[in-house]
Design a protein around this motif. Structure first.
Motif, mmCIF file in Angstrom:
data_model
loop_
_atom_site.group_PDB
_atom_site.id
_atom_site.type_symbol
_atom_site.label_atom_id
_atom_site.label_comp_id
_atom_site.label_asym_id
_atom_site.label_seq_id
_atom_site.Cartn_x
_atom_site.Cartn_y
_atom_site.Cartn_z
ATOM 1 N N SER A 92 -85.419 22.647 51.798
ATOM 2 C CA SER A 92 -86.200 22.925 50.598
ATOM 3 C C SER A 92 -86.101 21.805 49.571
ATOM 4 O O SER A 92 -86.555 21.966 48.463
ATOM 5 N N TYR A 134 -86.411 36.978 51.302
ATOM 6 C CA TYR A 134 -86.284 35.516 51.410
ATOM 7 C C TYR A 134 -87.652 34.979 51.814
ATOM 8 O O TYR A 134 -88.395 35.637 52.553
ATOM 9 N N THR A 140 -85.656 28.324 55.910
ATOM 10 C CA THR A 140 -85.030 29.072 57.004
ATOM 11 C C THR A 140 -84.655 30.516 56.639
ATOM 12 O O THR A 140 -84.328 31.299 57.527
ATOM 13 N N GLY A 141 -84.667 30.839 55.339
ATOM 14 C CA GLY A 141 -84.180 32.158 54.905
ATOM 15 C C GLY A 141 -84.947 33.317 55.532
ATOM 16 O O GLY A 141 -84.363 34.207 56.155
ATOM 17 N N PHE A 145 -83.205 35.611 58.708
ATOM 18 C CA PHE A 145 -82.813 37.013 58.522
ATOM 19 C C PHE A 145 -83.659 37.924 59.412
ATOM 20 O O PHE A 145 -83.165 38.899 59.971
ATOM 21 N N GLU A 213 -78.082 29.646 47.362
ATOM 22 C CA GLU A 213 -77.826 28.920 46.115
ATOM 23 C C GLU A 213 -76.450 29.330 45.601
ATOM 24 O O GLU A 213 -75.969 30.415 45.935
ATOM 25 N N TRP A 215 -73.639 30.941 43.424
ATOM 26 C CA TRP A 215 -73.571 32.067 42.480
ATOM 27 C C TRP A 215 -72.111 32.445 42.310
ATOM 28 O O TRP A 215 -71.273 32.082 43.130
ATOM 29 N N VAL A 234 -73.818 35.020 51.762
ATOM 30 C CA VAL A 234 -74.062 34.363 53.052
ATOM 31 C C VAL A 234 -74.406 32.910 52.781
ATOM 32 O O VAL A 234 -75.090 32.591 51.807
ATOM 33 N N SER A 238 -80.186 24.326 56.603
ATOM 34 C CA SER A 238 -81.146 24.073 57.687
ATOM 35 C C SER A 238 -80.586 23.109 58.724
ATOM 36 O O SER A 238 -80.785 23.299 59.918
ATOM 37 N N GLU A 239 -79.916 22.058 58.254
ATOM 38 C CA GLU A 239 -79.472 21.008 59.175
ATOM 39 C C GLU A 239 -78.508 21.557 60.225
ATOM 40 O O GLU A 239 -78.400 21.003 61.319
ATOM 41 N N PRO A 243 -79.463 30.133 57.474
ATOM 42 C CA PRO A 243 -78.463 31.123 57.084
ATOM 43 C C PRO A 243 -77.682 31.556 58.322
ATOM 44 O O PRO A 243 -78.215 31.515 59.428
ATOM 45 N N ASP A 303 -71.698 20.039 49.850
ATOM 46 C CA ASP A 303 -71.266 21.292 49.208
ATOM 47 C C ASP A 303 -69.749 21.301 49.025
ATOM 48 O O ASP A 303 -69.010 20.937 49.935
ATOM 49 N N VAL A 324 -69.091 28.395 47.503
ATOM 50 C CA VAL A 324 -69.443 26.997 47.205
ATOM 51 C C VAL A 324 -69.532 26.848 45.679
ATOM 52 O O VAL A 324 -70.269 27.576 45.026
ATOM 53 N N ARG A 327 -73.144 21.668 44.576
ATOM 54 C CA ARG A 327 -73.376 20.461 45.379
ATOM 55 C C ARG A 327 -72.880 19.261 44.598
ATOM 56 O O ARG A 327 -73.008 19.218 43.378
HETATM 57 O O1 DLL Z 1 -80.560 27.747 51.926
HETATM 58 C C1 DLL Z 1 -80.191 28.544 54.173
HETATM 59 C C2 DLL Z 1 -79.925 29.904 53.664
HETATM 60 C C3 DLL Z 1 -80.961 30.818 53.551
HETATM 61 C C4 DLL Z 1 -78.635 30.296 53.337
HETATM 62 C C5 DLL Z 1 -80.718 32.103 53.095
HETATM 63 C C6 DLL Z 1 -78.360 31.578 52.891
HETATM 64 C C7 DLL Z 1 -79.420 32.488 52.778
HETATM 65 P P1 DLL Z 1 -81.351 25.024 52.875
HETATM 66 O O2 DLL Z 1 -82.638 25.320 52.203
HETATM 67 O O3 DLL Z 1 -81.297 23.910 53.854
HETATM 68 O O4 DLL Z 1 -80.837 26.275 53.655
HETATM 69 O O5 DLL Z 1 -80.286 24.766 51.737
HETATM 70 C C8 DLL Z 1 -78.943 24.590 52.057
HETATM 71 O O6 DLL Z 1 -78.211 25.583 49.977
HETATM 72 O O7 DLL Z 1 -76.295 22.992 51.501
HETATM 73 C C9 DLL Z 1 -76.041 24.735 49.781
HETATM 74 O O8 DLL Z 1 -76.089 23.680 48.846
HETATM 75 C C10 DLL Z 1 -76.970 25.831 49.335
HETATM 76 N N1 DLL Z 1 -76.456 27.147 49.738
HETATM 77 C C11 DLL Z 1 -76.824 27.899 50.791
HETATM 78 N N2 DLL Z 1 -76.133 29.075 50.797
HETATM 79 C C12 DLL Z 1 -75.304 29.047 49.724
HETATM 80 C C13 DLL Z 1 -74.339 29.938 49.179
HETATM 81 C C14 DLL Z 1 -80.557 27.511 53.107
HETATM 82 N N3 DLL Z 1 -74.094 31.135 49.699
HETATM 83 C C15 DLL Z 1 -78.118 24.418 50.802
HETATM 84 N N4 DLL Z 1 -73.660 29.540 48.086
HETATM 85 C C16 DLL Z 1 -76.641 24.306 51.108
HETATM 86 C C17 DLL Z 1 -73.901 28.334 47.519
HETATM 87 C C18 DLL Z 1 -75.506 27.807 49.059
HETATM 88 N N5 DLL Z 1 -74.808 27.469 47.964
#
Ligand code: DLL
Length: 426
Positions: A92, A134, A140-141, A145, A213, A215, A234, A238-239, A243, A303, A324, A327
């Motif tokens: 994203s 999501y 990927t969210g 899920f 994100e 929290w 959770v 993506s890489e 999730p 992270d 986390v 970032r």
């Molecule tokens: O955010 C995957 C995801 C989707 C996770 C739904 C959880 C739920 P990306 O868009 O590639 O993938 O962003 C990944 O988001 O490197 C973190 O910086 C941040 N991130 C993801 N989960 C958390 C969390 C999804 N639980 C980037 N707490 C990661 C803090 C998170 N940061």
């Protein structure tokens, strides 16, 4: 409930041996199939998978960075021919080209499995109504899920993000028991419930599975209070898969269990690259152990977290990662004080008169950086600005400008909240 008790309760010895076998396999495929990686591994003195005598030898492998994916955009790091790729997603990120990731059918199977484990870990069972807010699409969210919930046997409501009034209607009419969304969007839904006069007794919500994100515990309290559910965290990216890389169990809710049979985790010092021990905070680095389309060796997530190897009351033997903090790129450096947005969140949400919506603006009007915190008051109070300014300075050492906006003044998110707007030149 454990979705896969055999694999979620392996002894450390069994797990290490499985990880080593899978790591060698992944390394072999990289050497054989991805020319860029072969060159890089050879340069680091790694010629064959047999060069890895134990998991400690992981440290001999070079790191992979987000810039590697950008440089070889879109398919340069893929380890399978294009016709074996059955799904694409993208990160994203808002700056420049997105990061494109791909999945084989086998990869989607693994992803569904880790997501089914994630949901089961949160107490979700077959037949429950799962409201999936999501975003569906390249993010990927939504689909992550979705697949896990179908595998588990939930009744999935694939509503995606946005259109909050409709979310409320569907949540009530279809009796959603499990809410899946970003934490910031969950608060947005809570606010809409309030505006629409829909009381919690009209809903069936039991559990919320939130991530994507950073929290805080204070945010968890606010969400649980406003939505009448239990909230779990959770994590994923993506890489690595999306999730499902790690998730909290409902029993302890104290750190996210890493799905270690599929993802090998390290924490490193972000400056020196040295591997840190349990409890030490640093940058999370993941190596995929079963990914076919886009395997990753020592991927630097950016992270900040730490690992906990102590046993968990839920019975799973996998290690856990702390929430986390943020970032590395999002760290605010305000007049020499380094802080993450989540540290500001923690202070703000402890002030009872403040609503849980905020945004930060960093600017450099003169020679010095200035941080403005925008928030909303639940009730009118003339001294609130001063109070927040003081609380933030006490807790974080930051001296900030506080602006209280009218209700709704802070922009709401439908997915990942934009917490920081950086207006500094350059
Ligand atoms: O955010 C995957 C995801 C989707 C996770 C739904 C959880 C739920 P990306 O868009 O590639 O993938 O962003 C990944 O988001 O490197 C973190 O910086 C941040 N991130 C993801 N989960 C958390 C969390 C999804 N639980 C980037 N707490 C990661 C803090 C998170 N940061």
């Amino acid at each position: 409930m454990l979705w896969n008790p055999d694999l979620e309760t392996l002894s450390r010895e069994q797990l290490t041996s499985l990880q080593l076998e899978r790591l060698r396999h992944t390394l072999g495929r990289q050497l054989e199939r991805v020319p860029v990686m072969r060159e890089r591994l050879n340069a680091a003195g790694v010629q064959s998978a047999e060069d890895l005598a134990s998991l400690d030898d992981l440290r001999r492998l070079p790191f992979t960075h987000k810039t590697d994916l950008r440089e070889h955009y879109p398919f340069g790091l893929f380890a399978v021919p294009r016709h074996e790729v059955v799904r694409i997603h993208a990160s994203s990120g808002t700056r420049g080209k997105p990061t494109v990731v791909g999945y084989t059918r086998g990869d989607l199977g693994v992803w569904s499995e880790v997501m089914a484990r994630t949901l089961a870990m949160a107490g979700v069972t077959r037949g429950m109504a799962l409201h999936n807010a999501y975003g569906y699409g390249l993010f990927t969210g939504g689909l992550g899920f979705h697949m896990g919930a179908e595998l588990l046997g939930c009744m999935v409501v694939p509503i995606s993000g946005g259109l909050s009034q409709r979310q409320v209607l569907i949540l009530e009419d279809l009796g959603g028991q499990v809410l899946c969304s970003t934490p910031s969007y969950a608060l947005n839904i809570a606010q809409t419930l309030d505006e629409q006069g829909v009381g919690l007794e009209r809903l069936k919500l039991e559990v919320g599975i939130f991530g994507a994100e950073p929290w805080t515990e204070q945010m968890r309290d606010a969400i649980e209070r406003q939505l009448g559910l239990k909230a779990v965290n959770v994590y994923g990216l993506s890489e690595i898969v999306g999730p499902g890389v790690s998730a909290e169990c409902i029993e302890a809710r104290n750190g996210a269990h890493v799905q270690e049979d599929h993802f090998l985790v390290e924490v490193i010092d972000p400056v020196t690259g040295d591997v840190l021990g349990p409890g030490q905070e640093g940058e999370l680095v993941f190596t995929t152990l079963t990914k076919e389309a886009l395997p990753m060796l020592r991927y630097r997530t950016g992270d900040i977290s730490s690992l906990d190897v102590t046993p968990c009351s839920c019975g799973r033997t996998t290690l856990r990662m702390a929430r986390v903090r943020g970032r590395i790129d999002d760290m605010l450096i305000i007049r020499g004080v380094n802080r993450y947005p989540s540290e500001v969140e923690r202070v703000l949400l402890r002030v009872p008169e403040v609503a849980p919506h905020y945004q930060m603006i960093v600017d450099r009007p003169g020679a010095m950086d200035e941080l403005t915190v925008l928030c909303e008051a639940k009730t009118t109070s003339s001294s609130l600005e001063r109070h927040i300014h003081h609380a933030l300075r006490e807790a974080t050492g930051l001296s900030v400008v506080v602006r209280i906006l009218p209700p709704g003044g802070v922009p709401r998110s439908e997915g990942k909240a934009v917490r920081v707007i950086d207006k500094r030149p350059g």
